[in-house]
Design a protein around this motif. Sequence first.
Motif, PDB file in Angstrom:
ATOM      1  N   SER A 342      -1.684 -11.771  -8.420  1.00 50.42           N
ATOM      2  CA  SER A 342      -1.417 -11.774  -6.972  1.00 50.42           C
ATOM      3  C   SER A 342      -0.710 -10.492  -6.556  1.00 50.42           C
ATOM      4  CB  SER A 342      -0.585 -12.999  -6.589  1.00 50.42           C
ATOM      5  OG  SER A 342      -1.291 -14.199  -6.858  1.00 50.42           O
ATOM      6  N   LEU A 343       0.265 -10.075  -7.352  1.00 51.16           N
ATOM      7  CA  LEU A 343       0.980  -8.828  -7.060  1.00 51.16           C
ATOM      8  C   LEU A 343       0.041  -7.626  -7.122  1.00 51.16           C
ATOM      9  CD1 LEU A 343       4.290  -9.454  -9.033  1.00 51.16           C
ATOM     10  CD2 LEU A 343       4.083  -9.139  -6.552  1.00 51.16           C
ATOM     11  N   LEU A 344      -0.778  -7.565  -8.155  1.00 49.10           N
ATOM     12  CA  LEU A 344      -1.705  -6.440  -8.280  1.00 49.10           C
ATOM     13  C   LEU A 344      -2.681  -6.399  -7.110  1.00 49.10           C
ATOM     14  CD1 LEU A 344      -2.388  -6.660 -12.114  1.00 49.10           C
ATOM     15  CD2 LEU A 344      -1.177  -4.816 -10.925  1.00 49.10           C
ATOM     16  N   THR A 345      -3.085  -7.557  -6.630  1.00 50.62           N
ATOM     17  CA  THR A 345      -3.991  -7.612  -5.484  1.00 50.62           C
ATOM     18  C   THR A 345      -3.303  -7.090  -4.228  1.00 50.62           C
ATOM     19  OG1 THR A 345      -5.144  -9.489  -6.480  1.00 50.62           O
ATOM     20  CG2 THR A 345      -5.469  -9.152  -4.123  1.00 50.62           C
ATOM     21  N   LEU A 346      -2.018  -7.393  -4.073  1.00 49.10           N
ATOM     22  CA  LEU A 346      -1.269  -6.898  -2.907  1.00 49.10           C
ATOM     23  C   LEU A 346      -0.876  -5.424  -3.037  1.00 49.10           C
ATOM     24  CD1 LEU A 346       1.069  -9.953  -2.148  1.00 49.10           C
ATOM     25  CD2 LEU A 346      -0.885  -9.160  -0.789  1.00 49.10           C
ATOM     26  N   GLU A 347      -1.040  -4.856  -4.222  1.00 47.46           N
ATOM     27  CA  GLU A 347      -0.734  -3.438  -4.437  1.00 47.46           C
ATOM     28  C   GLU A 347      -1.978  -2.546  -4.372  1.00 47.46           C
ATOM     29  OE1 GLU A 347       3.100  -4.035  -7.476  1.00 47.46           O
ATOM     30  OE2 GLU A 347       1.211  -3.222  -8.233  1.00 47.46           O
ATOM     31  N   VAL A 348      -3.107  -3.120  -4.024  1.00 54.67           N
ATOM     32  CA  VAL A 348      -4.373  -2.388  -4.095  1.00 54.67           C
ATOM     33  C   VAL A 348      -4.366  -1.123  -3.242  1.00 54.67           C
ATOM     34  CG1 VAL A 348      -5.523  -3.615  -2.188  1.00 54.67           C
ATOM     35  CG2 VAL A 348      -6.888  -2.703  -4.096  1.00 54.67           C
ATOM     36  N   TYR A 349      -3.553  -1.071  -2.208  1.00 52.90           N
ATOM     37  CA  TYR A 349      -3.554   0.047  -1.261  1.00 52.90           C
ATOM     38  C   TYR A 349      -3.079   1.344  -1.889  1.00 52.90           C
ATOM     39  CZ  TYR A 349      -3.208  -4.334   1.247  1.00 52.90           C
ATOM     40  OH  TYR A 349      -3.385  -5.628   1.648  1.00 52.90           O
ATOM     41  N   TYR A 350      -2.204   1.258  -2.878  1.00 52.58           N
ATOM     42  CA  TYR A 350      -1.612   2.472  -3.436  1.00 52.58           C
ATOM     43  C   TYR A 350      -1.645   2.527  -4.960  1.00 52.58           C
ATOM     44  CZ  TYR A 350       2.116  -1.047  -3.070  1.00 52.58           C
ATOM     45  OH  TYR A 350       2.835  -2.223  -3.099  1.00 52.58           O
ATOM     46  N   ARG A 351      -2.083   1.463  -5.600  1.00 57.01           N
ATOM     47  CA  ARG A 351      -2.060   1.471  -7.068  1.00 57.01           C
ATOM     48  C   ARG A 351      -3.005   2.539  -7.611  1.00 57.01           C
ATOM     49  NH1 ARG A 351      -4.530  -2.813 -10.782  1.00 57.01           N
ATOM     50  NH2 ARG A 351      -3.768  -2.185 -12.826  1.00 57.01           N
ATOM     51  N   TYR A 352      -4.197   2.597  -7.074  1.00 56.77           N
ATOM     52  CA  TYR A 352      -5.112   3.720  -7.325  1.00 56.77           C
ATOM     53  C   TYR A 352      -5.556   4.246  -5.968  1.00 56.77           C
ATOM     54  CZ  TYR A 352      -5.651   1.362 -11.849  1.00 56.77           C
ATOM     55  OH  TYR A 352      -5.428   0.742 -13.039  1.00 56.77           O
ATOM     56  N   LEU A 353      -5.803   5.547  -5.894  1.00 50.30           N
ATOM     57  CA  LEU A 353      -6.335   6.098  -4.659  1.00 50.30           C
ATOM     58  C   LEU A 353      -7.752   5.573  -4.454  1.00 50.30           C
ATOM     59  CD1 LEU A 353      -5.119   9.784  -4.970  1.00 50.30           C
ATOM     60  CD2 LEU A 353      -4.052   7.906  -3.735  1.00 50.30           C
ATOM     61  N   PRO A 354      -8.169   5.345  -3.203  1.00 48.06           N
ATOM     62  CA  PRO A 354      -9.539   4.871  -2.952  1.00 48.06           C
ATOM     63  C   PRO A 354     -10.553   5.784  -3.643  1.00 48.06           C
ATOM     64  CG  PRO A 354      -8.254   4.767  -0.950  1.00 48.06           C
ATOM     65  CD  PRO A 354      -7.397   5.491  -1.964  1.00 48.06           C
ATOM     66  N   LEU A 355     -11.480   5.179  -4.350  1.00 51.53           N
ATOM     67  CA  LEU A 355     -12.343   5.918  -5.266  1.00 51.53           C
ATOM     68  C   LEU A 355     -13.189   6.967  -4.582  1.00 51.53           C
ATOM     69  CD1 LEU A 355     -13.267   5.977  -8.258  1.00 51.53           C
ATOM     70  CD2 LEU A 355     -15.101   4.420  -7.603  1.00 51.53           C
ATOM     71  N   TYR A 356     -13.688   6.673  -3.377  1.00 51.28           N
ATOM     72  CA  TYR A 356     -14.655   7.561  -2.756  1.00 51.28           C
ATOM     73  C   TYR A 356     -14.032   8.536  -1.764  1.00 51.28           C
ATOM     74  CZ  TYR A 356     -17.912   4.444  -5.026  1.00 51.28           C
ATOM     75  OH  TYR A 356     -18.589   3.716  -5.976  1.00 51.28           O
TER      76      TYR A 356
END
Length: 368
Positions: A342-356
């Motif tokens: 759940s935490l990783l899902t809420l961190e999706v915005y900055y955990r990795y930069l958007p791929l494209y």
Amino acid sequence: TRELTAPFHGRTGAARSRLARKGGATTESERSVGLGLFWLARHQKPDGSWSLDHSGQCRGKGCPPDKHATSDTAATGLALLPLLGAGHTHTEPGLYQKNVDAALTWLRTHQKPNGDLFTGGGGHMYGHAIATMAMCEAYGLTKDDALLGPSRRAVAFIASAQNRSDGGWRYSPGQSGDTSVFGWQMFALRSGYLAGIEVPAETVKRCRTYLDLAACDHPKMSTYAYIPGQKATMVMTAEALLGRQYLGWDRDSPALQAGAELVAKDLFKSKTRNIYYWYYATQLLHNMQGPAWEKWNVKVRDGLVGIQVKGQGCDRGSWDPLKPVADRWGKEAGRHFVTCLSLLTLEVYYRYLPLYQDQGKASMAATP
């Protein structure tokens, strides 16, 4: 190998705040992340590890008992990932510096000479991959030389454990693959790659072979099965398509577009709580951007914030695996697993930069 551009730099400070705002986080979702990380820190064992059975670390009334799998390797990796995802490292002063340092020390201490990080329980390759991802991301964030050797050996163990015929991984080294275990290995390899650790070209080539075998709609290859030859599921399709993105498929690839559209439609009509599915589908759609991502983001973000445990009990900040409705994996993996994903899902915005986007476009397709 293509030059990489600070793949982890969005996790801290002003960059995190900017990406969170731009990507669709809210003040409430960021507060949720903070509460969840605090729950994790309170349930770390004295030796630096975590257990899927968190009850020994509970205080006061404790968290409600639950069922769970057994793997301290997986539990420790799962806890480290959201801590690292929010920019907490063992080298920079901060709220959880000691927690991260103790966990990484535990992993390094228990690593076998062949690179294997698994310490027992179930799901050997699951646990190793999750811990490898955490180790590699910690190295990528800090460039601490003490983590370079362990990270290289952990990546090499994944490469050695790959099935030479189908290119997959399963519970034990060398087994024919399943898409769920495959995904964790591939994403651990990507974390190593992003940290600057060499990933064998032959291993990457076999990853493509496995995904081709697991595809259900040849020659299109938009949907994927748990095991090659079985029927497609949307959960495995989300995980496999994320793998395709990381192996170099462009956003405008017809197969990727079609598969992501199917996943998005299924997510909106599904009534099942399934954090494993949401975790992968959120990353897939976040990379795609567009209207489907924007709609899904609001639903999953506000949904997760809404069901996080409130109050003042020991379970404050966690996600209950069985309430308000049972998670698909809640009866097997338990509170720790559900909370970490759940935490990783809420961190999706900055955990990795958007791929494209240019600065985040680091795919293993570039591996020579």
